[in-house]
Design a protein around this motif. Structure first.
Motif, PDB file in Angstrom:
ATOM      1  N   THR A 199       0.833  -1.198   0.000  1.00 58.48           N
ATOM      2  CA  THR A 199       0.000   0.000   0.000  1.00 58.48           C
ATOM      3  C   THR A 199       0.872   1.254   0.000  1.00 58.48           C
ATOM      4  OG1 THR A 199      -1.745  -1.180   1.182  1.00 58.48           O
ATOM      5  CG2 THR A 199      -1.828   1.227   1.221  1.00 58.48           C
ATOM      6  N   ALA A 200       1.953   1.240   0.771  1.00 58.76           N
ATOM      7  CA  ALA A 200       2.858   2.388   0.815  1.00 58.76           C
ATOM      8  C   ALA A 200       3.521   2.625  -0.537  1.00 58.76           C
ATOM      9  CB  ALA A 200       3.911   2.169   1.895  1.00 58.76           C
ATOM     10  N   VAL A 201       3.937   1.551  -1.200  1.00 57.92           N
ATOM     11  CA  VAL A 201       4.569   1.681  -2.524  1.00 57.92           C
ATOM     12  C   VAL A 201       3.565   2.234  -3.525  1.00 57.92           C
ATOM     13  CG1 VAL A 201       5.537   0.367  -4.442  1.00 57.92           C
ATOM     14  CG2 VAL A 201       6.312  -0.067  -2.114  1.00 57.92           C
ATOM     15  N   ILE A 202       2.356   1.713  -3.506  1.00 58.59           N
ATOM     16  CA  ILE A 202       1.328   2.183  -4.438  1.00 58.59           C
ATOM     17  C   ILE A 202       0.990   3.645  -4.173  1.00 58.59           C
ATOM     18  CG2 ILE A 202      -1.090   1.898  -5.122  1.00 58.59           C
ATOM     19  CD1 ILE A 202      -0.688  -1.126  -4.654  1.00 58.59           C
ATOM     20  N   ALA A 203       0.856   4.000  -2.922  1.00 57.93           N
ATOM     21  CA  ALA A 203       0.548   5.390  -2.578  1.00 57.93           C
ATOM     22  C   ALA A 203       1.686   6.319  -2.969  1.00 57.93           C
ATOM     23  CB  ALA A 203       0.254   5.502  -1.086  1.00 57.93           C
ATOM     24  N   GLY A 204       2.923   5.896  -2.753  1.00 59.75           N
ATOM     25  CA  GLY A 204       4.077   6.710  -3.140  1.00 59.75           C
ATOM     26  C   GLY A 204       4.145   6.914  -4.637  1.00 59.75           C
ATOM     27  N   THR A 205       3.890   5.855  -5.393  1.00 60.85           N
ATOM     28  CA  THR A 205       3.894   5.956  -6.852  1.00 60.85           C
ATOM     29  C   THR A 205       2.789   6.887  -7.325  1.00 60.85           C
ATOM     30  OG1 THR A 205       4.774   3.713  -7.010  1.00 60.85           O
ATOM     31  CG2 THR A 205       3.757   4.625  -8.982  1.00 60.85           C
ATOM     32  N   ALA A 206       1.622   6.738  -6.753  1.00 61.70           N
ATOM     33  CA  ALA A 206       0.505   7.601  -7.134  1.00 61.70           C
ATOM     34  C   ALA A 206       0.814   9.056  -6.813  1.00 61.70           C
ATOM     35  CB  ALA A 206      -0.767   7.157  -6.415  1.00 61.70           C
ATOM     36  N   SER A 207       1.454   9.294  -5.691  1.00 59.72           N
ATOM     37  CA  SER A 207       1.817  10.661  -5.309  1.00 59.72           C
ATOM     38  C   SER A 207       2.816  11.267  -6.285  1.00 59.72           C
ATOM     39  CB  SER A 207       2.392  10.648  -3.890  1.00 59.72           C
ATOM     40  OG  SER A 207       2.752  11.947  -3.506  1.00 59.72           O
ATOM     41  N   ARG A 208       3.828  10.493  -6.689  1.00 56.26           N
ATOM     42  CA  ARG A 208       4.823  10.987  -7.650  1.00 56.26           C
ATOM     43  C   ARG A 208       4.191  11.286  -9.004  1.00 56.26           C
ATOM     44  NH1 ARG A 208       8.385   7.011  -5.272  1.00 56.26           N
ATOM     45  NH2 ARG A 208       7.587   5.592  -6.849  1.00 56.26           N
ATOM     46  N   VAL A 209       3.328  10.388  -9.454  1.00 54.55           N
ATOM     47  CA  VAL A 209       2.647  10.594 -10.733  1.00 54.55           C
ATOM     48  C   VAL A 209       1.787  11.850 -10.660  1.00 54.55           C
ATOM     49  CG1 VAL A 209       0.895   9.660 -12.301  1.00 54.55           C
ATOM     50  CG2 VAL A 209       2.725   8.191 -11.440  1.00 54.55           C
ATOM     51  N   HIS A 210       1.064  11.994  -9.582  1.00 49.75           N
ATOM     52  CA  HIS A 210       0.219  13.175  -9.402  1.00 49.75           C
ATOM     53  C   HIS A 210       1.055  14.453  -9.439  1.00 49.75           C
ATOM     54  CE1 HIS A 210      -2.618  16.043  -7.812  1.00 49.75           C
ATOM     55  NE2 HIS A 210      -1.753  16.312  -6.849  1.00 49.75           N
ATOM     56  N   ASN A 211       2.174  14.462  -8.746  1.00 50.19           N
ATOM     57  CA  ASN A 211       3.025  15.653  -8.703  1.00 50.19           C
ATOM     58  C   ASN A 211       3.581  15.991 -10.088  1.00 50.19           C
ATOM     59  OD1 ASN A 211       2.590  16.021  -5.984  1.00 50.19           O
ATOM     60  ND2 ASN A 211       4.443  14.918  -5.365  1.00 50.19           N
ATOM     61  N   ARG A 212       3.986  14.976 -10.845  1.00 52.09           N
ATOM     62  CA  ARG A 212       4.499  15.226 -12.201  1.00 52.09           C
ATOM     63  C   ARG A 212       3.418  15.790 -13.113  1.00 52.09           C
ATOM     64  NH1 ARG A 212       6.926   9.817 -13.775  1.00 52.09           N
ATOM     65  NH2 ARG A 212       7.443   9.301 -11.646  1.00 52.09           N
ATOM     66  N   VAL A 213       2.229  15.215 -13.037  1.00 53.08           N
ATOM     67  CA  VAL A 213       1.123  15.694 -13.871  1.00 53.08           C
ATOM     68  C   VAL A 213       0.757  17.124 -13.484  1.00 53.08           C
ATOM     69  CG1 VAL A 213      -1.330  15.369 -14.410  1.00 53.08           C
ATOM     70  CG2 VAL A 213       0.222  13.416 -14.399  1.00 53.08           C
ATOM     71  N   ALA A 214       0.704  17.400 -12.191  1.00 47.65           N
ATOM     72  CA  ALA A 214       0.365  18.747 -11.730  1.00 47.65           C
ATOM     73  C   ALA A 214       1.413  19.760 -12.183  1.00 47.65           C
ATOM     74  CB  ALA A 214       0.234  18.765 -10.200  1.00 47.65           C
ATOM     75  N   ALA A 215       2.687  19.398 -12.104  1.00 51.67           N
ATOM     76  CA  ALA A 215       3.749  20.307 -12.543  1.00 51.67           C
ATOM     77  C   ALA A 215       3.646  20.572 -14.039  1.00 51.67           C
ATOM     78  CB  ALA A 215       5.118  19.725 -12.202  1.00 51.67           C
ATOM     79  N   ARG A 216       3.370  19.543 -14.828  1.00 48.89           N
ATOM     80  CA  ARG A 216       3.238  19.708 -16.270  1.00 48.89           C
ATOM     81  C   ARG A 216       2.042  20.603 -16.598  1.00 48.89           C
ATOM     82  NH1 ARG A 216       3.635  14.345 -18.569  1.00 48.89           N
ATOM     83  NH2 ARG A 216       1.659  14.071 -17.514  1.00 48.89           N
ATOM     84  N   GLN A 217       0.935  20.407 -15.889  1.00 46.73           N
ATOM     85  CA  GLN A 217      -0.243  21.231 -16.133  1.00 46.73           C
ATOM     86  C   GLN A 217       0.001  22.678 -15.724  1.00 46.73           C
ATOM     87  OE1 GLN A 217      -3.277  19.108 -14.020  1.00 46.73           O
ATOM     88  NE2 GLN A 217      -3.806  17.828 -15.786  1.00 46.73           N
ATOM     89  N   GLN A 218       0.688  22.896 -14.616  1.00 41.92           N
ATOM     90  CA  GLN A 218       0.990  24.261 -14.190  1.00 41.92           C
ATOM     91  C   GLN A 218       1.902  24.951 -15.193  1.00 41.92           C
ATOM     92  OE1 GLN A 218       2.550  23.732 -10.258  1.00 41.92           O
ATOM     93  NE2 GLN A 218       0.538  23.942  -9.300  1.00 41.92           N
ATOM     94  N   GLY A 219       2.870  24.210 -15.737  1.00 40.27           N
ATOM     95  CA  GLY A 219       3.755  24.781 -16.753  1.00 40.27           C
ATOM     96  C   GLY A 219       2.989  25.175 -17.998  1.00 40.27           C
ATOM     97  N   ALA A 220       2.074  24.308 -18.426  1.00 36.25           N
ATOM     98  CA  ALA A 220       1.263  24.610 -19.602  1.00 36.25           C
ATOM     99  C   ALA A 220       0.357  25.799 -19.337  1.00 36.25           C
ATOM    100  CB  ALA A 220       0.434  23.388 -20.003  1.00 36.25           C
ATOM    101  N   TRP A 221      -0.224  25.861 -18.148  1.00 37.74           N
ATOM    102  CA  TRP A 221      -1.098  26.981 -17.806  1.00 37.74           C
ATOM    103  C   TRP A 221      -0.308  28.276 -17.750  1.00 37.74           C
ATOM    104  CZ3 TRP A 221      -1.287  30.362 -13.622  1.00 37.74           C
ATOM    105  CH2 TRP A 221      -2.423  31.164 -13.560  1.00 37.74           C
ATOM    106  N   ALA A 222       0.878  28.237 -17.147  1.00 37.26           N
ATOM    107  CA  ALA A 222       1.695  29.442 -17.051  1.00 37.26           C
ATOM    108  C   ALA A 222       2.105  29.925 -18.435  1.00 37.26           C
ATOM    109  CB  ALA A 222       2.933  29.168 -16.200  1.00 37.26           C
ATOM    110  N   ALA A 223       2.402  29.012 -19.332  1.00 36.04           N
ATOM    111  CA  ALA A 223       2.799  29.408 -20.689  1.00 36.04           C
ATOM    112  C   ALA A 223       1.623  30.015 -21.443  1.00 36.04           C
ATOM    113  CB  ALA A 223       3.344  28.199 -21.441  1.00 36.04           C
ATOM    114  N   SER A 224       0.423  29.517 -21.176  1.00 30.50           N
ATOM    115  CA  SER A 224      -0.737  30.035 -21.905  1.00 30.50           C
ATOM    116  C   SER A 224      -1.267  31.340 -21.333  1.00 30.50           C
ATOM    117  CB  SER A 224      -1.854  28.998 -21.929  1.00 30.50           C
ATOM    118  OG  SER A 224      -2.402  28.852 -20.635  1.00 30.50           O
ATOM    119  N   THR A 225      -0.873  31.692 -20.123  1.00 30.29           N
ATOM    120  CA  THR A 225      -1.391  32.911 -19.514  1.00 30.29           C
ATOM    121  C   THR A 225      -0.352  34.015 -19.432  1.00 30.29           C
ATOM    122  OG1 THR A 225      -0.850  32.113 -17.305  1.00 30.29           O
ATOM    123  CG2 THR A 225      -3.086  31.678 -18.114  1.00 30.29           C
ATOM    124  N   THR A 226       0.691  33.920 -20.235  1.00 28.75           N
ATOM    125  CA  THR A 226       1.665  35.003 -20.249  1.00 28.75           C
ATOM    126  C   THR A 226       1.017  36.231 -20.862  1.00 28.75           C
ATOM    127  OG1 THR A 226       2.510  34.281 -22.383  1.00 28.75           O
ATOM    128  CG2 THR A 226       3.667  33.476 -20.427  1.00 28.75           C
TER     129      THR A 226
END
Length: 86
Positions: free
Chosen positions: A10-37
């Motif tokens: 459960t800890a491994v699955i939760a850790g993996t899910a957390s890392r994936v979530h953080n990467r997706v969120a960072a990518r989305q924030q980068g795309a949003w920041a680029a589109s709102t310049t």
């Protein structure tokens, strides 16, 4: 032992899910920041172009009045500034 293995899995699955979530969120924030310049400033507004043309016409008129330009030269330059061809 089985409980420990389930907790570890459960800890491994939760850790993996957390890392994936953080990467997706960072990518989305980068795309949003680029589109709102901020949009680039307008090249020149109609008011700026108009005031520049008026300033040029005023200078041409002064040159004509002082005798530097003939009436024909003045009319030719005025037509260029105004974008008319007579």
């Amino acid at each position: 032992m089985r409980l420990l293995r389930t907790a570890a899995r459960t800890a491994v699955i939760a850790g993996t899910a957390s890392r994936v979530h953080n990467r997706v969120a960072a990518r989305q924030q980068g795309a949003w920041a680029a589109s709102t310049t901020a949009p680039p400033p307008p090249a020149a507004s109609a008011g700026d172009e108009r005031s520049a043309a008026l300033r040029q016409l005023r200078e041409l008129g002064e040159l004509r009045d002082s005798g530097v330009l003939t009436e024909a030269e003045f009319e030719a330059e005025k037509a260029k500034i105004l974008g008319t061809t007579d």
